[in-house]
Design a protein around this motif. Structure first.
Motif, PDB file in Angstrom:
ATOM      1  N   LYS A   2       0.954  -0.889  -0.225  1.00  0.00           N
ATOM      2  CA  LYS A   2      -0.769  -0.359   0.104  1.00  0.00           C
ATOM      3  C   LYS A   2       0.607   1.436  -0.007  1.00  0.00           C
ATOM      4  O   LYS A   2       1.937   1.522   0.927  1.00  0.00           O
ATOM      5  CB  LYS A   2      -1.041   0.267   1.116  1.00  0.00           C
ATOM      6  CG  LYS A   2      -1.598   1.583   1.231  1.00  0.00           C
ATOM      7  CD  LYS A   2      -2.558   1.507   2.377  1.00  0.00           C
ATOM      8  CE  LYS A   2      -3.963   0.620   2.783  1.00  0.00           C
ATOM      9  NZ  LYS A   2      -4.290   0.666   3.750  1.00  0.00           N
ATOM     10  N   GLU A  26      -1.308  -1.236  -4.321  1.00  0.00           N
ATOM     11  CA  GLU A  26      -2.354  -0.292  -3.507  1.00  0.00           C
ATOM     12  C   GLU A  26      -2.029   1.235  -3.796  1.00  0.00           C
ATOM     13  O   GLU A  26      -1.175   1.318  -2.820  1.00  0.00           O
ATOM     14  CB  GLU A  26      -3.418  -1.185  -3.104  1.00  0.00           C
ATOM     15  CG  GLU A  26      -4.253   0.122  -1.958  1.00  0.00           C
ATOM     16  CD  GLU A  26      -5.446  -0.740  -0.976  1.00  0.00           C
ATOM     17  OE1 GLU A  26      -5.716   0.235  -0.195  1.00  0.00           O
ATOM     18  OE2 GLU A  26      -4.224  -1.790  -0.288  1.00  0.00           O
ATOM     19  N   ILE A  28      -2.731   5.002  -3.061  1.00  0.00           N
ATOM     20  CA  ILE A  28      -3.772   6.029  -2.131  1.00  0.00           C
ATOM     21  C   ILE A  28      -3.253   7.187  -2.689  1.00  0.00           C
ATOM     22  O   ILE A  28      -1.835   7.963  -2.566  1.00  0.00           O
ATOM     23  CB  ILE A  28      -3.947   6.333  -0.839  1.00  0.00           C
ATOM     24  CG1 ILE A  28      -4.536   4.627  -0.840  1.00  0.00           C
ATOM     25  CG2 ILE A  28      -4.631   6.963  -0.847  1.00  0.00           C
ATOM     26  CD1 ILE A  28      -4.817   4.789   0.691  1.00  0.00           C
ATOM     27  N   GLN A  46      -7.974   3.064 -10.491  1.00  0.00           N
ATOM     28  CA  GLN A  46      -8.048   2.176  -8.857  1.00  0.00           C
ATOM     29  C   GLN A  46      -7.319   2.706  -7.881  1.00  0.00           C
ATOM     30  O   GLN A  46      -6.655   2.444  -7.375  1.00  0.00           O
ATOM     31  CB  GLN A  46      -6.704   0.247  -9.836  1.00  0.00           C
ATOM     32  CG  GLN A  46      -7.513   0.208 -10.759  1.00  0.00           C
ATOM     33  CD  GLN A  46      -7.135  -0.619 -11.778  1.00  0.00           C
ATOM     34  OE1 GLN A  46      -5.994  -1.754 -10.969  1.00  0.00           O
ATOM     35  NE2 GLN A  46      -6.071  -0.605 -12.659  1.00  0.00           N
ATOM     36  N   ARG A  48      -7.053   5.864  -4.993  1.00  0.00           N
ATOM     37  CA  ARG A  48      -7.851   5.694  -3.779  1.00  0.00           C
ATOM     38  C   ARG A  48      -7.746   7.758  -4.470  1.00  0.00           C
ATOM     39  O   ARG A  48      -6.423   7.597  -3.879  1.00  0.00           O
ATOM     40  CB  ARG A  48      -8.320   5.262  -2.676  1.00  0.00           C
ATOM     41  CG  ARG A  48      -8.765   5.929  -1.865  1.00  0.00           C
ATOM     42  CD  ARG A  48      -8.684   5.167  -0.032  1.00  0.00           C
ATOM     43  NE  ARG A  48      -9.112   6.050   0.422  1.00  0.00           N
ATOM     44  CZ  ARG A  48      -8.628   5.810   1.705  1.00  0.00           C
ATOM     45  NH1 ARG A  48      -8.460   4.515   1.877  1.00  0.00           N
ATOM     46  NH2 ARG A  48      -9.315   6.519   2.794  1.00  0.00           N
ATOM     47  N   GLN A  49      -8.493   8.316  -4.002  1.00  0.00           N
ATOM     48  CA  GLN A  49      -8.593   9.985  -4.082  1.00  0.00           C
ATOM     49  C   GLN A  49      -8.999  10.155  -2.528  1.00  0.00           C
ATOM     50  O   GLN A  49      -9.930  10.055  -2.384  1.00  0.00           O
ATOM     51  CB  GLN A  49      -8.860  10.940  -4.734  1.00  0.00           C
ATOM     52  CG  GLN A  49      -8.904  10.470  -6.639  1.00  0.00           C
ATOM     53  CD  GLN A  49      -7.080  10.605  -6.983  1.00  0.00           C
ATOM     54  OE1 GLN A  49      -6.963  11.354  -6.303  1.00  0.00           O
ATOM     55  NE2 GLN A  49      -7.233  10.329  -8.165  1.00  0.00           N
ATOM     56  N   VAL A  50      -7.326  10.951  -2.227  1.00  0.00           N
ATOM     57  CA  VAL A  50      -8.019  11.992  -1.381  1.00  0.00           C
ATOM     58  C   VAL A  50      -7.647  13.297  -0.873  1.00  0.00           C
ATOM     59  O   VAL A  50      -6.401  13.866  -1.167  1.00  0.00           O
ATOM     60  CB  VAL A  50      -7.220  11.159   0.595  1.00  0.00           C
ATOM     61  CG1 VAL A  50      -7.235  11.665   2.156  1.00  0.00           C
ATOM     62  CG2 VAL A  50      -7.691   9.447   0.882  1.00  0.00           C
TER      63      VAL A  50
END
Length: 324
Positions: A2, A26, A28, A46, A48-50
Motif C-alpha cells: 500500500k 494499492e 492512494i 484504480q 483512491r483519492q484523498v
C-alpha cells in the motif's frame, strides 16, 4: 504494497502513480483535488483519492495524522517544502510506515565547483536561495533520521523537470516564450555569458522511474539521497543549436554581457536565467545507477522536444509547427 503518494496529481505523480498501479500496488493519492493529472491513464481508475490542503493541515498539526491513518507501507512525499513539515511527518510515521521517500531538487546545490556534481561531495557551493536551502536541509534531516535507527528514508533530487504539460526551462535558462519564437523565426538570439553554461534537465517519467526503483530497492535506498537527471547536460550553445534544428533553422546567437541582456528582457526572465546559468549544473547519476538501477530513457533534447510538442498541440506556445 500500500503506497500513499502526497501530491500525486502533479507532474511527477502523473507518471509515478500509473507506474505503481501497473506494478500491482494499492495506491492512494493525497491532493488538494483542484486539478487532474497531466497525462490521462486508465490506471487512475484504480487509485483512491484523498482530498487535503497540506499547508492548512500542517498549520493545524493534523496532516501527519491524516497520512498515518491510511496505514501505508510506503509514503512518497512530492510536495514537502520545509524542514518543519518534513519533521512533523517523520515524527508521525516513525514506527508505523516502512519507507518515506521525499522529492528534493538539484537546487540543493549552489554554484558548481567541480563537475559533475556528486552526492555528499564538495562539488558545489552552498545553495543560493531559500528553496534550495530548505531542500538541502530536508535531505540532511532524512539522512540523519535513518542513520539514527529511525524510519527508512530516501530523498530523490531531480534536475529541471520536463515532459508533456510542462513548460521547459529554455535555452536561456528561463521560461520566456519569446525565446522559442526568436529561434523559430531564425532571428539572432541574445545569449548572456559565453554560451557554455550548463543546464541539466530530466523527463518527469524518469523521475517517476527513480522513485519506483527506490521503492523496489528499499534496502539499498534507505538513508540515501540520489541525483536524478538525464544522462547528459546541455550547454546554452548546444541547446540553441538543437532548438533551431527543430524549426528548420540555423542557430543564430549573439553573446552579450549580463547588463546588456537585462536591458533586452524582463526583470523576471533575466533573474530566472541568472539563477539557472550561474549555477552551471551538470550532475552525476552514477550513484542512482549503481545502487537502485536507475536507467533514464530520455536524453534531455528528447524530453524537451516532447514538452514543446505538447505545448504547441495544446495552443500554449504560438510558434510554427516543429519539423523534428
Amino acid at each position: 504494497m500500500k503506497i500513499v503518494v502526497i501530491g500525486g496529481s502533479g507532474h511527477i505523480g502523473s507518471f509515478l502513480v500509473p507506474r505503481l498501479v501497473r506494478a500491482g500496488h494499492e495506491v492512494i493519492n493525497i491532493s488538494r483535488g483542484t486539478g487532474n493529472s497531466y497525462i490521462a491513464a486508465p490506471e487512475w481508475q484504480q487509485v483512491r483519492q484523498v482530498t487535503a490542503d497540506r499547508e492548512q493541515e500542517d498549520r493545524e498539526g493534523s496532516f501527519g495524522d491524516r497520512v498515518a491513518q491510511l496505514g501505508a507501507d510506503v509514503v512518497v512525499d512530492l510536495i514537502c517544502f520545509t524542514p518543519e513539515s518534513a519533521s512533523a511527518l517523520l515524527g508521525r510515521l516513525r514506527g508505523g510506515t516502512g519507507h518515506l521517500l521525499h522529492c528534493g531538487s538539484i537546487w540543493r546545490y549552489g554554484i558548481s565547483l567541480k563537475l559533475p556534481l556528486v552526492e555528499g561531495a564538495d562539488s558545489a557551493a552552498e545553495p543560493l536561495d531559500e528553496y534550495g536551502i530548505r531542500k538541502r536541509d530536508i535531505a540532511r534531516l532524512l539522512k540523519e533520521e535513518t542513520a539514527a535507527g529511525g524510519l527508512a528514508t530516501t530523498s530523490i533530487h531531480p534536475g529541471h523537470i520536463v515532459g508533456p504539460g510542462w513548460q521547459p526551462i529554455g535555452p536561456l535558462g528561463n521560461l520566456d516564450p519569446g525565446v522559442w519564437k526568436t529561434i523559430a523565426a531564425g532571428h539572432a538570439l541574445q545569449v548572456p555569458g559565453n554560451g557554455t553554461e550548463l543546464m541539466h534537465h530530466v523527463h518527469a517519467d524518469d523521475v517517476a522511474q527513480a522513485f519506483e526503483k527506490a521503492i523496489l530497492n528499499r534496502e539499498s535506498a534507505a538513508g540515501e539521497d540520489f541525483n536524478i537527471v538525464a544522462p547528459t547536460a546541455l550547454t546554452v550553445r548546444g541547446y540553441v543549436g538543437m532548438a533551431a534544428s527543430w524549426f528548420g533553422q540555423e542557430p543564430r546567437m549573439e553573446t552579450v554581457g549580463w547588463e546588456e541582456f537585462r536591458r533586452s528582457t524582463t526583470a523576471e526572465a533575466a533573474d530566472i536565467s541568472w539563477a539557472h546559468l550561474s549555477r552551471n549544473h551538470c550532475v552525476s547519476i552514477q550513484k542512482a545507477v549503481s545502487m537502485i538501477g536507475y536507467a533514464p530513457r530520455y536524453e534531455p533534447e528528447k524530453a524537451i522536444l516532447e514538452s514543446l510538442q505538447w505545448l504547441i498541440a495544446h495552443g500554449q506556445l504560438d510558434v510554427p509547427k516543429l519539423r523534428a
